[in-house]
Write a protein that holds these residues in place. Structure first.
Motif, PDB file in Angstrom:
ATOM      1  N   UNK A  50       0.823  -1.216   0.000  1.00 59.07           N
ATOM      2  CA  UNK A  50       0.000   0.000   0.000  1.00 59.07           C
ATOM      3  C   UNK A  50       0.858   1.269   0.000  1.00 59.07           C
ATOM      4  N   UNK A  51       2.100   1.147   0.481  1.00 59.76           N
ATOM      5  CA  UNK A  51       2.956   2.324   0.592  1.00 59.76           C
ATOM      6  C   UNK A  51       3.642   2.690  -0.726  1.00 59.76           C
ATOM      7  N   UNK A 198      -1.584  -7.084  12.697  1.00 62.23           N
ATOM      8  CA  UNK A 198      -1.163  -5.886  11.970  1.00 62.23           C
ATOM      9  C   UNK A 198      -1.258  -4.656  12.860  1.00 62.23           C
TER      10      UNK A 198
ATOM     11  N   UNK B   9      -2.240   2.813  -6.631  1.00 60.72           N
ATOM     12  CA  UNK B   9      -3.110   1.635  -6.726  1.00 60.72           C
ATOM     13  C   UNK B   9      -4.564   2.089  -6.835  1.00 60.72           C
ATOM     14  N   UNK B  67      -1.801   4.910  10.335  1.00 57.95           N
ATOM     15  CA  UNK B  67      -0.965   3.699  10.462  1.00 57.95           C
ATOM     16  C   UNK B  67      -1.618   2.622  11.308  1.00 57.95           C
ATOM     17  N   UNK B  69      -4.598   1.507  10.532  1.00 57.59           N
ATOM     18  CA  UNK B  69      -5.484   0.757   9.629  1.00 57.59           C
ATOM     19  C   UNK B  69      -4.819  -0.552   9.222  1.00 57.59           C
ATOM     20  N   UNK B  70      -5.552  -1.670   9.342  1.00 59.10           N
ATOM     21  CA  UNK B  70      -4.983  -2.990   9.051  1.00 59.10           C
ATOM     22  C   UNK B  70      -5.458  -3.528   7.701  1.00 59.10           C
ATOM     23  N   UNK B  71      -6.157  -2.689   6.929  1.00 58.40           N
ATOM     24  CA  UNK B  71      -6.663  -3.094   5.607  1.00 58.40           C
ATOM     25  C   UNK B  71      -7.535  -4.351   5.668  1.00 58.40           C
ATOM     26  N   UNK B  86     -11.091   2.442   3.596  1.00 59.86           N
ATOM     27  CA  UNK B  86      -9.797   1.756   3.438  1.00 59.86           C
ATOM     28  C   UNK B  86      -9.040   2.292   2.225  1.00 59.86           C
ATOM     29  N   UNK B  90      -5.391   3.971   2.518  1.00 56.56           N
ATOM     30  CA  UNK B  90      -4.240   3.389   1.810  1.00 56.56           C
ATOM     31  C   UNK B  90      -3.609   4.415   0.867  1.00 56.56           C
ATOM     32  N   UNK B  93      -1.455   6.624   2.858  1.00 62.19           N
ATOM     33  CA  UNK B  93      -0.177   6.002   3.244  1.00 62.19           C
ATOM     34  C   UNK B  93       0.837   6.147   2.115  1.00 62.19           C
ATOM     35  N   UNK B  94       0.370   5.939   0.877  1.00 58.12           N
ATOM     36  CA  UNK B  94       1.285   6.080  -0.273  1.00 58.12           C
ATOM     37  C   UNK B  94       1.751   7.526  -0.388  1.00 58.12           C
TER      38      UNK B  94
END
Lengths: 296, 162
Positions: A50-51, A198, B9, B67, B69-71, B86, B90, B93-94
């Motif tokens: 995701x990063x 996680x 993504x 950070x 969030x566990x997706x 989500x 995400x 985060x990117x």
């Protein structure tokens, strides 16, 4: 049935006894596991993909390409690996522009993603390809009377349109898998709640411990002797995580957690020592004694 | 060769617009048995949920809460308005990685995978256990470095370390 065997990295580094049991037991059910030189981390979805999505996709594409070169579908032992590789496979198959972009990156490695392999979790293979009836035939020592709380885990369930394993809100497949071994599957509150691995590793350790405490209390309240998982991170959280949370939350019970293939091995005549139970943090004399009576 | 591709993504514009239709109904975090794991954090309540915290921040990619969030997709599955928090988190985060605000747990793992091919350190203990069990030894690979060079990740990590 032949598969490129994707061991992942968490199992290889942290839980090698699970790899050992899988490589011994799955072939006895007609699942041939081919070692592939060069498989890397899937890569790990939350800490990696995701990063930096393009790199994540390219690393997944490289792994899938290695299996394509062998001419086999991939078999994984991990929800996270399945989640990463299946999503990458579907995205790259559906989007030619994205595939070209990723293949341009891969050109540096000499591999190309073609879209000719499928990705399957071992639980999917056991249910859809081996079949629960064949598993029942292989059971020498039915786990009759063992009360097992199954935890499916988030990343094999969602997104359901890609993962295609079970209903994310009412999962039933693991219960059917335990039933095939003769055990008693249990319903409990928090069945679909995350294990918290996680959250513990990237977010808030204390929040993860509180979550795990609620989940374990629900399992214990339902009368569980032990827990069943199909993902190495879930195993680590429900085993090592439980042993740590037990101290901070002052839990008054212990719920040994085993990987499904370990239960399968026990039902096929292996001992607790042979499935690597000694390497688990949470062991319980009550569970050991009951299982001893069942297997006697 | 560095490919200059502004690829994400999820389409960032799309997810940002979706975030704006959040009705703050709280369904995503209402049921502990089936809900957001991050809601277990000490600062959350039925009137200030984890998802509002992430969606409502002025600079969402600098909000340390992302950070957690566990997706797990539970917010996406329960949201009656198809906000899909989500995807927003995400994407943030990117964006955080590009902006240099990701925590060490993330940058460390990115480096670890790129350099060795494994997300977890190859320890002597792991090697010993594998040997005891008769399993093949662990091998590191160089190929991912070449991939990360081509995508620009390697350069980005280098700049962040300076």
């Amino acid at each position: 049935m032949r598969f490129s065997f994707f061991r992942g990295c968490f199992i290889r580094v942290r839980l090698p006894h699970v790899e050992k049991v899988a490589t011994t037991i799955l072939p006895e059910l007609g699942v041939e596991l081919i070692s592939v030189e060069g498989f890397t981390c899937c890569p790990e979805p939350i800490g990696f993909t995701v990063n930096h999505p393009l790199t994540g996709l390219a690393v997944s594409a490289r792994n899938i390409a290695l299996a394509e070169e062998q001419g086999h579908d991939i078999l994984t032992l991990c929800n996270g690996c399945t989640y990463t590789l299946k999503q990458a496979n579907e995205s790259l198959k559906a989007d030619p522009e994205l595939r070209d972009r990723v293949n341009e990156v891969l050109a540096e490695t000499g591999h190309q993603f073609k879209g000719t392999a499928e990705v399957r979790h071992f639980a999917q293979v056991l249910i859809d390809q081996v079949g629960l009836n064949k598993i029942k035939d292989k059971v020498d020592k039915p786990l009759t009377g063992l009360r097992v709380a199954s935890h499916t885990g988030c990343h094999i369930l969602s997104p359901p349109e890609v993962m295609g394993f079970d209903d994310p809100q009412v999962p039933v497949k693991l219960d059917a898998m335990m039933d095939a071994l003769g055990a008693t599957p249990l319903d409990y509150a928090y069945k679909t709640q995350c294990c918290g691995w996680t959250l513990s590793n990237y977010g808030d350790r204390n929040a993860a411990a509180r979550l795990l405490g609620d989940k374990l209390a629900a399992m214990h309240g339902a009368g569980a002797d032990s827990v069943n998982v199909i993902c190495p991170q879930c195993l680590a959280q429900l085993d090592t995580g439980q042993s740590l949370a037990a101290r901070s939350l002052k839990l008054e019970f212990r719920l040994p957690t085993l990987f499904y293939i370990q239960y399968l091995a026990l039902a096929m005549g292996r001992s607790l020592a042979e499935v690597g139970y000694d390497r688990h943090r949470v062991r319980d004399p009550g569970f050991e004694e009951k299982l001893g009576r069942i297997l006697a | 060769m560095v490919l200059n591709v502004p690829y994400t993504y999820h389409d960032v514009k799309g997810v940002t617009e979706a975030a704006e239709i959040c009705l703050r109904c709280g369904v995503c975090c209402a049921v502990p048995e089936y809900g957001c794991p991050a809601q277990y954090g000490p600062s959350y309540s039925p009137t200030f949920t984890y998802v509002y915290d992430c969606l409502g921040h002025d600079e969402p990619h600098r909000n340390p809460s992302i950070w957690q969030c566990v997706s797990c997709h539970k917010c996406e599955e329960t949201c009656p308005y198809e906000v899909r928090p989500i995807h927003f988190i995400e994407a943030m985060k990117a964006r955080a990685l590009e902006a240099g605000s990701s925590p060490e747990s993330i940058t460390g793992e990115l480096e670890q995978v790129v350099e060795t091919g494994y997300a977890f350190p190859l320890t002597a203990n792991a090697e010993r256990q594998r040997q005891e069990l008769g399993l093949e030894p662990l091998k590191a690979t160089e190929e991912l470095r070449r991939i990360a060079e081509a995508t620009g990740l390697l350069g980005l990590l280098g700049r962040l370390r300076k």
